[in-house]
Design an enzyme around this catalytic site. Structure first.
Site, PDB file in Angstrom:
ATOM      1  N   ASP A   1       0.826  -1.213   0.000  1.00  0.00           N
ATOM      2  CA  ASP A   1       0.000   0.000   0.000  1.00  0.00           C
ATOM      3  C   ASP A   1       0.858   1.260   0.000  1.00  0.00           C
ATOM      4  OD1 ASP A   1      -2.364   1.422   0.004  1.00  0.00           O
ATOM      5  OD2 ASP A   1      -2.599   1.364   2.176  1.00  0.00           O
TER       6      ASP A   1
ATOM      7  N   ARG B   1       0.193   7.725  -2.603  1.00  0.00           N
ATOM      8  CA  ARG B   1       0.722   8.793  -1.740  1.00  0.00           C
ATOM      9  C   ARG B   1       2.215   9.010  -1.979  1.00  0.00           C
ATOM     10  NH1 ARG B   1      -1.347   6.206   3.463  1.00  0.00           N
ATOM     11  NH2 ARG B   1      -1.760   4.540   1.957  1.00  0.00           N
TER      12      ARG B   1
ATOM     13  N   ARG C   1      -0.144   9.140 -10.046  1.00  0.00           N
ATOM     14  CA  ARG C   1      -0.320   7.910  -9.249  1.00  0.00           C
ATOM     15  C   ARG C   1       0.252   6.689  -9.969  1.00  0.00           C
ATOM     16  NH1 ARG C   1      -3.848   7.677  -4.952  1.00  0.00           N
ATOM     17  NH2 ARG C   1      -4.151   5.459  -5.386  1.00  0.00           N
TER      18      ARG C   1
ATOM     19  N   ASN D   1     -11.011  -2.391  -5.429  1.00  0.00           N
ATOM     20  CA  ASN D   1     -10.233  -1.400  -6.195  1.00  0.00           C
ATOM     21  C   ASN D   1     -10.870  -1.033  -7.543  1.00  0.00           C
ATOM     22  OD1 ASN D   1      -7.012  -2.606  -4.970  1.00  0.00           O
ATOM     23  ND2 ASN D   1      -8.158  -0.814  -4.297  1.00  0.00           N
TER      24      ASN D   1
ATOM     25  N   ARG E   1      -4.707  -1.650   8.933  1.00  0.00           N
ATOM     26  CA  ARG E   1      -5.904  -2.453   8.636  1.00  0.00           C
ATOM     27  C   ARG E   1      -5.565  -3.522   7.609  1.00  0.00           C
ATOM     28  NH1 ARG E   1      -7.378   2.829   6.808  1.00  0.00           N
ATOM     29  NH2 ARG E   1      -6.990   3.074   4.575  1.00  0.00           N
TER      30      ARG E   1
END
Ligand code: IPE
Ligand code: IPE
Ligand code: MG
Length: 253
Positions: free
Chosen positions: A23, A27, A36, A71, A197
Site C-alpha cells: 500500500d 501517496r 499515481r 479497487n 488495517r
C-alpha cells in the site's frame, strides 16, 4: 550483558509464507508531484526486488495483494493503467520467474480481468505450475469476504447434492474450498504505508499470522525494510492459544 534482541529471538523459525499488502503507491507519487501510475510503476519494481529477497531468504510462499475486489471503484484510468502494468511485468519478468524455478498462482476472480492481461497470466500460471523453488501468489480482484461466500456456496451445493453431511462441515472442509487450498497459512502479514488495517486480505488464513505494519510507502519498501519486518517477526512469541511455559517446554522437547 544481555544478548542482542535478534539472537535471543522468541521465534527463530523464519516464516514459511509471507503476505504483503503493498500500500501507498499513490501517496508516494503525490509526495513527489508525480502521477499515481508512476507510483504503481515504482511499486512494481520494488516487488521484483522483494520477490528475489524472499527466494534468497528461503521463504517458500509470498502472497502479494495487487488489486482488491474493491479497487474497481477507482478511476477507470488508474484501473486500466494497473492492468497494463501487470501485463508488462509479466512479459518483462517471465524469463526470470522460470530461471528461479518460481511457480505463479493467483487468488481472486481473474475472469473479470481484461483479456490482454488474463490470457498471458493464465499462460504463465500453466507454464510454471511444476516449478518448485518458490510460490508467488498474486491476489488479483481478491477479497476475503468474496472468497468465504464462494466457499459457503460450494459447501451448500455439496450438501444439497448429498455429497457432504452438514455435520461433516468442519474447518478442513472450509479450508479446502478457499482459493488458498493447499497453501500454508501466512505466518507474517506486512502492510506498508502506515495504515493499520487488513482491507479484506486473507482474513481467515491470517487467524494466527503475525502482523507487521511498516510506515514507509510501498515504493520505498526495500530489502532492508524486509529485514526489519523479519526481525520484528523473530521477536514475536507465537503461542496459538497456549501459555508461554507450554511453548518453551515444547521447544525444548
Ligand atoms: C497500493 O497503493 C496499490 C493498489 C491498491 C493497487 P495505493 O494505490 O492504494 O496507494 P495509496 O494508498 O492511495 O497511497
Ligand atoms: C489494499 O489497499 C489493496 C491493495 C494493496 C491492492 P487499498 O489502498 O485498496 O486499501 P484501503 O482502501 O486504503 O483500505
Ligand atoms: Mg491504498
Amino acid at each position: 550483558m544481555s544478548p542482542p534482541a535478534l539472537i535471543s529471538s522468541a521465534n527463530p523459525v523464519p516464516p514459511r509464507h509471507i503476505g504483503i499488502i503493498m500500500d501507498g503507491n499513490g501517496r508516494w507519487a503525490a509526495a513527489k508531484g508525480l502521477p499515481r501510475l508512476e507510483g504503481h510503476r515504482r511499486g512494481a519494481e520494488r516487488l521484483i526486488e522483494i520477490i528475489d529477497a524472499c527466494i534468497d531468504g528461503g521463504i517458500g510462499t509470498l502472497t502479494v495483494f495487487a488489486f482488491s475486489a474493491e479497487n474497481w471503484k477507482r478511476p477507470l484510468e488508474e484501473v486500466s493503467g494497473l492492468f497494463k502494468l501487470g501485463e508488462w511485468i509479466l512479459r518483462a519478468h517471465l524469463a526470470r520467474l522460470e530461471k528461479r524455478n518460481v511457480r505463479l498462482r493467483v487468488i481472486g476472480d481473474i475472469s473479470a480481468l481484461p483479456e490482454f492481461v488474463r490470457v498471458p497470466l493464465e499462460d504463465v500460471i500453466k507454464s510454471t505450475q511444476d516449478n518448485t523453488a518458490f510460490t508467488l501468489v498474486v491476489a488479483l480482484n481478491y477479497g476475503a469476504r468474496q472468497e468465504i461466500v464462494a466457499a459457503a456456496q460450494a459447501i451448500a451445493t455439496d450438501v444439497a447434492a448429498g455429497k457432504l453431511a452438514p455435520a461433516a462441515v468442519d474447518w478442513s472442509a472450509v479450508e479446502a474450498r478457499l482459493q488458498t487450498a493447499g497453501m500454508p497459512d501466512p505466518d507474517l502479514i506486512i502492510r506498508t504505508s502506515g495504515e493499520f488495517r487488513l482491507s479484506n486480505f486473507l482474513l481467515l488464513q491470517s487467524a494466527y499470522a503475525e502482523i507487521v505494519f511498516a510506515s514507509v510507502f510501498w515504493p520505498d519498501f526495500d530489502k532492508a525494510q524486509l529485514q526489519l519486518a523479519l526481525a520484528e517477526y523473530a521477536k514475536r512469541e507465537r503461542r496459538f492459544g497456549q501459555t508461554r511455559e507450554q511453548i518453551q517446554t515444547s521447544d525444548q522437547a
